[in-house]
Design a protein around this motif. Structure first.
Motif, PDB file in Angstrom:
ATOM      1  N   PHE A   7       0.839  -1.194   0.000  1.00  0.00           N
ATOM      2  CA  PHE A   7       0.000   0.000   0.000  1.00  0.00           C
ATOM      3  C   PHE A   7       0.878   1.249   0.000  1.00  0.00           C
ATOM      4  CE2 PHE A   7      -2.625  -3.338   1.627  1.00  0.00           C
ATOM      5  CZ  PHE A   7      -3.854  -3.089   1.055  1.00  0.00           C
ATOM      6  N   ILE A   9       0.473   5.143   0.420  1.00  0.00           N
ATOM      7  CA  ILE A   9      -0.533   6.139   0.791  1.00  0.00           C
ATOM      8  C   ILE A   9       0.024   7.544   0.569  1.00  0.00           C
ATOM      9  CG2 ILE A   9      -2.155   6.866   2.591  1.00  0.00           C
ATOM     10  CD1 ILE A   9      -1.665   4.193   3.977  1.00  0.00           C
ATOM     11  N   GLY A  13       3.920   7.848  -0.758  1.00  0.00           N
ATOM     12  CA  GLY A  13       3.651   6.437  -1.044  1.00  0.00           C
ATOM     13  C   GLY A  13       3.766   6.155  -2.525  1.00  0.00           C
ATOM     14  N   ILE A 192       2.061  -7.978   4.091  1.00  0.00           N
ATOM     15  CA  ILE A 192       1.498  -6.653   3.784  1.00  0.00           C
ATOM     16  C   ILE A 192       2.549  -5.609   4.125  1.00  0.00           C
ATOM     17  CG2 ILE A 192      -0.342  -5.008   4.347  1.00  0.00           C
ATOM     18  CD1 ILE A 192      -1.998  -7.520   5.286  1.00  0.00           C
ATOM     19  N   ILE A 194       3.134  -1.250   4.141  1.00  0.00           N
ATOM     20  CA  ILE A 194       2.467   0.052   3.983  1.00  0.00           C
ATOM     21  C   ILE A 194       3.530   1.152   3.899  1.00  0.00           C
ATOM     22  CG2 ILE A 194       0.786   1.657   4.970  1.00  0.00           C
ATOM     23  CD1 ILE A 194      -0.262  -0.814   6.637  1.00  0.00           C
ATOM     24  N   SER A 196       4.143   5.211   3.755  1.00  0.00           N
ATOM     25  CA  SER A 196       3.490   6.514   3.964  1.00  0.00           C
ATOM     26  C   SER A 196       4.502   7.500   4.510  1.00  0.00           C
ATOM     27  CB  SER A 196       2.342   6.364   4.961  1.00  0.00           C
ATOM     28  OG  SER A 196       2.867   5.923   6.191  1.00  0.00           O
ATOM     29  N   PHE A 207      -2.166   5.661   7.238  1.00  0.00           N
ATOM     30  CA  PHE A 207      -1.389   4.500   7.700  1.00  0.00           C
ATOM     31  C   PHE A 207      -1.975   3.868   8.967  1.00  0.00           C
ATOM     32  CE2 PHE A 207       2.595   3.573  10.331  1.00  0.00           C
ATOM     33  CZ  PHE A 207       2.522   2.209  10.099  1.00  0.00           C
ATOM     34  N   LEU A 210      -5.425   2.317   8.230  1.00  0.00           N
ATOM     35  CA  LEU A 210      -5.355   1.088   7.435  1.00  0.00           C
ATOM     36  C   LEU A 210      -4.896  -0.077   8.300  1.00  0.00           C
ATOM     37  CD1 LEU A 210      -5.477  -0.243   4.612  1.00  0.00           C
ATOM     38  CD2 LEU A 210      -3.110   0.418   4.281  1.00  0.00           C
ATOM     39  N   LEU A 211      -3.887   0.187   9.112  1.00  0.00           N
ATOM     40  CA  LEU A 211      -3.364  -0.868   9.977  1.00  0.00           C
ATOM     41  C   LEU A 211      -4.440  -1.354  10.963  1.00  0.00           C
ATOM     42  CD1 LEU A 211      -0.791  -2.460  10.792  1.00  0.00           C
ATOM     43  CD2 LEU A 211      -0.408  -0.707  12.510  1.00  0.00           C
ATOM     44  N   ALA A 239       6.027  -1.714   7.549  1.00  0.00           N
ATOM     45  CA  ALA A 239       5.705  -0.372   7.048  1.00  0.00           C
ATOM     46  C   ALA A 239       6.968   0.462   7.026  1.00  0.00           C
ATOM     47  CB  ALA A 239       4.672   0.288   7.940  1.00  0.00           C
TER      48      ALA A 239
END
Lengths: 517, 142
Positions: A7, A9, A13, A192, A194, A196, A207, A210-211, A239
């Motif tokens: 992801f 963001i 991101g 996964i 992330i 950001s 962030f 979403l988490l 992340a």
């Protein structure tokens, strides 16, 4: 190996995923079976977002290039990317897949649609239906949001206001969220990640939300029929949170996007992350924590980005910090993670550093730490050599060499076909490297066209000349090494042979010419 | 080699030279001067072509001009060896008596033969070369 749901963001991101696409095109090691990037940004017209989306599409176009079978007339993929002894090519090897964002009908893409109530051109005030709120709730809203916040038009994102982002992006949790659709094929070992920023609006608010959605909310929904939610909840999540690494030109305390507030926003967000996201030894609640948190920042803010508060004009130059952040994604995937229950809730914190930097602040390969150097230098230089040859010599000249004469001259058409797409991608790669020179001055290659192409790689040593050997240099050496590969993958599609010849040719020529490769 | 020289030397150059060259070399068990000289010439052409296609196998050599230069150098070497060798046998102790005009003519014959041999070897060696597979003549999309 596992799939990676990635992801990105906000603007940072998107830019980090752009960097990752370049690294994957070069063949930087990333131990995943496939990568599924999802870009999240309410500012759909954002220049950074559009540029990354285009690049991802181009990458996929190359990988999926189809060729008509002369015998059956059937269209088949020209590139197989099968791992075998005679296929060494790592250019564009990693599969990047779109997500399906359609609720009722398939809608593949990379940008997750964000719904802002009643159309896109809405102010934050109308998004929260401010006028119909009770007087008490209005008073609370007035305490939390300034008048400028309430009047903010959301079509260009949150303009550095995480307090607004945290309200708008709450739609992650909604039952018919497209986010759920993305995870339908999520398997227990999939991971996964992330990406950001922590100092802006969209990334810093998106962030944690979403988490929280992935870790807690779906699982807490007792009526949930989401078979994958348990897998997602227990998944290994990493992340990278990018701390301030650039300044924005102009602006004062009254403007929305203002680099003077970057540090204070970062401190506030870090405090929140520390309490809610980073799992510590004393924590027993494993449900909302990250497994890996990569942090990165850059103190050198001497080069400023142009002020653009969202929209198509917000196209920031690529930055070395984004490249390092993309490497964090590869690092996360290359780690062999076996977690026991006792350490599952402890977040492992990772940081990135370089060994040194030149007197003028420039960074070249020899300034990088050993792990970074090994991960980056060889693949990136191979793609750079490929790009330089295509742009400085061109397909028609290659067509005149023994290796190039294997291809029909129409293969090198500038108007259509595989060569055209590759050339366009490599042009993007050139621009990407050029942009990094302008920001943090990551300048691993010089642009002196008269110089031996191999000596344009900065900070490398030449091999000594050998007695009774050709001792070729520059383009001649590269062409010789390409010619040596002319027998590879005989009988396969020319597109596959083309990439294989250049992958091997660039690799061998570097080994031939330079020390320590 | 005798037969090849027999085609040119007696008719175009000089019968005397032909007769001298037909003599057996002392202690060679049936080898004529023609044979010895011919083998040397073929070896020179062989080594020269091998040098061009395998040792001097550079990307920059993938040009007809580079190949032509190598051919001329080979032919000139052969011309020089032939002419100087015959010139060296005039007078004592060998007592050959070949006029300079014919020596030059014999050199030209060797120059031409060397060019032909180099061409033949080129077609053999170009297939084992890395960079020079298109010289002397290019066959596209092979």
């Amino acid at each position: 190996m596992a799939k990676l749901y990635l992801f990105g963001i906000g603007g940072t991101g998107a830019r980090v995923i752009r960097s990752l696409t370049m690294l994957l095109a070069a063949g930087v090691k990333c131990n995943a079976t496939e990568i599924i990037p999802v870009l999240i940004d309410p500012d759909r017209e954002n220049g950074d977002l559009r540029r990354t989306e285009k690049l991802l599409n181009k990458y996929c176009e190359i990988r999926r290039y189809q060729k008509e079978d002369k015998q059956t007339g059937e269209k088949k993929p020209a590139l197989s990317f099968i791992s075998s002894k005679d296929r060494l090519n790592a250019f564009f090897k990693m599969p990047i897949l779109e997500s399906d964002f359609g609720i009722n009908e398939p809608k593949p893409g990379f940008v997750m649609p964000i719904t802002i109530v009643n159309g896109d051109k809405q102010s934050f005030k109308s998004h929260i239906d401010y006028d119909n709120l009770s007087e008490e709730t209005k008073a609370l809203a007035n305490m939390l949001f300034s008048q400028a916040n309430l009047d903010l038009q959301l079509e260009f994102g949150f303009k550095g206001n995480p307090n607004i982002g945290s309200i708008v992006l709450n739609q992650f949790e909604s039952k018919d969220s497209v986010l759920k659709k993305i995870f339908t094929s999520f398997q227990p070992n999939d991971r996964i990640f992330i990406v950001s920023s922590i100092f802006g609006g969209t990334g810093s608010s998106g962030f944690p939300l979403l988490l929280k959605t992935l870790r807690k909310n779906w699982a807490m929904d007792k009526n949930s029929e989401l078979a994958f939610s348990e897998n997602v909840r227990n998944a290994c999540i990493g992340a990278v949170t990018v701390m301030p690494y650039f300044q924005i030109s102009g602006g004062d305390s009254k403007t929305m996007v203002n680099s003077q507030t970057f540090i204070s926003k970062t401190i506030a967000a870090m405090d929140y992350y520390h309490k809610d996201i980073i799992g510590k030894e004393k924590d027993q609640d494993t449900s909302s924590c990250l497994n890996y948190l990569y942090s990165i920042a850059d103190y050198d803010h001497t080069k400023e980005n142009e002020r653009n508060e969202g929209g198509e004009n917000q196209v920031n130059n690529a930055h070395f910090v984004e490249l390092a952040s993309a490497l964090a994604i590869c690092h996360f995937m290359n780690k062999n993670i076996v977690q026991n229950d006792s350490e599952k809730h402890i977040t492992k914190k990772m940081r990135f550093g370089i060994d040194s930097q030149g007197e003028t602040g420039e960074i070249i390969y020899s300034n990088l730490a050993r792990d970074t150097l090994e991960a980056l230098r060889k693949p990136l230089t191979q793609l750079w050599l490929f790009s330089r040859y295509i742009h400085e010599k061109g397909g028609s000249e290659f067509n005149g060499t023994p290796a190039g004469s294997l291809f029909e001259s129409s293969f090198f058409s500038e108007d259509h076909g595989f060569y055209k797409i590759i050339k366009e991608f490599l042009k993007e790669f050139d621009n990407y490297l050029y942009e990094m020179e302008q920001t943090r001055s990551f300048v691993p290659y010089t642009s002196h066209k008269d110089e031996d192409i191999f000596l344009r790689i900065r900070g490398v040593g030449e091999k000594k000349k050998r007695f009774f050997a050709a001792n070729e240099t520059g383009w001649d050496l590269l062409i010789t090494q390409l010619n040596k590969q002319r027998e590879v993958l005989k009988g396969q599609y020319p597109e596959e042979r083309f990439l294989e010849i250049f992958y091997r040719g660039t690799l061998n020529s570097m080994k031939e010419r330079l020390t320590d490769w | 080699m005798e037969k090849i020289y027999n085609l040119f030397v007696p008719r175009l150059i000089c019968e005397d030279l032909h007769n001298e060259m037909y003599q057996f070399v002392e202690g060679s068990e049936g080898w004529a001067y023609y044979d010895i000289l011919g083998i040397i010439f073929i070896l020179i052409c062989f080594v020269s072509a091998l040098f061009f296609y395998k040792i001097f196998d550079k990307a920059s050599g993938n040009r007809t001009t580079a190949w032509l230069t190598q051919l001329i150098i080979t032919a000139v070497i052969n011309f020089a060896i032939a002419a100087l060798w015959i010139h060296g046998r005039n007078g004592d102790p060998h007592n050959w008596d070949i006029e300079t005009f014919f020596i030059f003519g014999f050199g030209i014959v060797n120059f031409t033969l060397a060019a032909v041999y180099f061409l033949i070897f080129s077609f053999i060696f170009k297939n084992i070369s890395i960079n020079n597979i298109h010289t002397p003549f290019k066959f596209p999309n092979k």
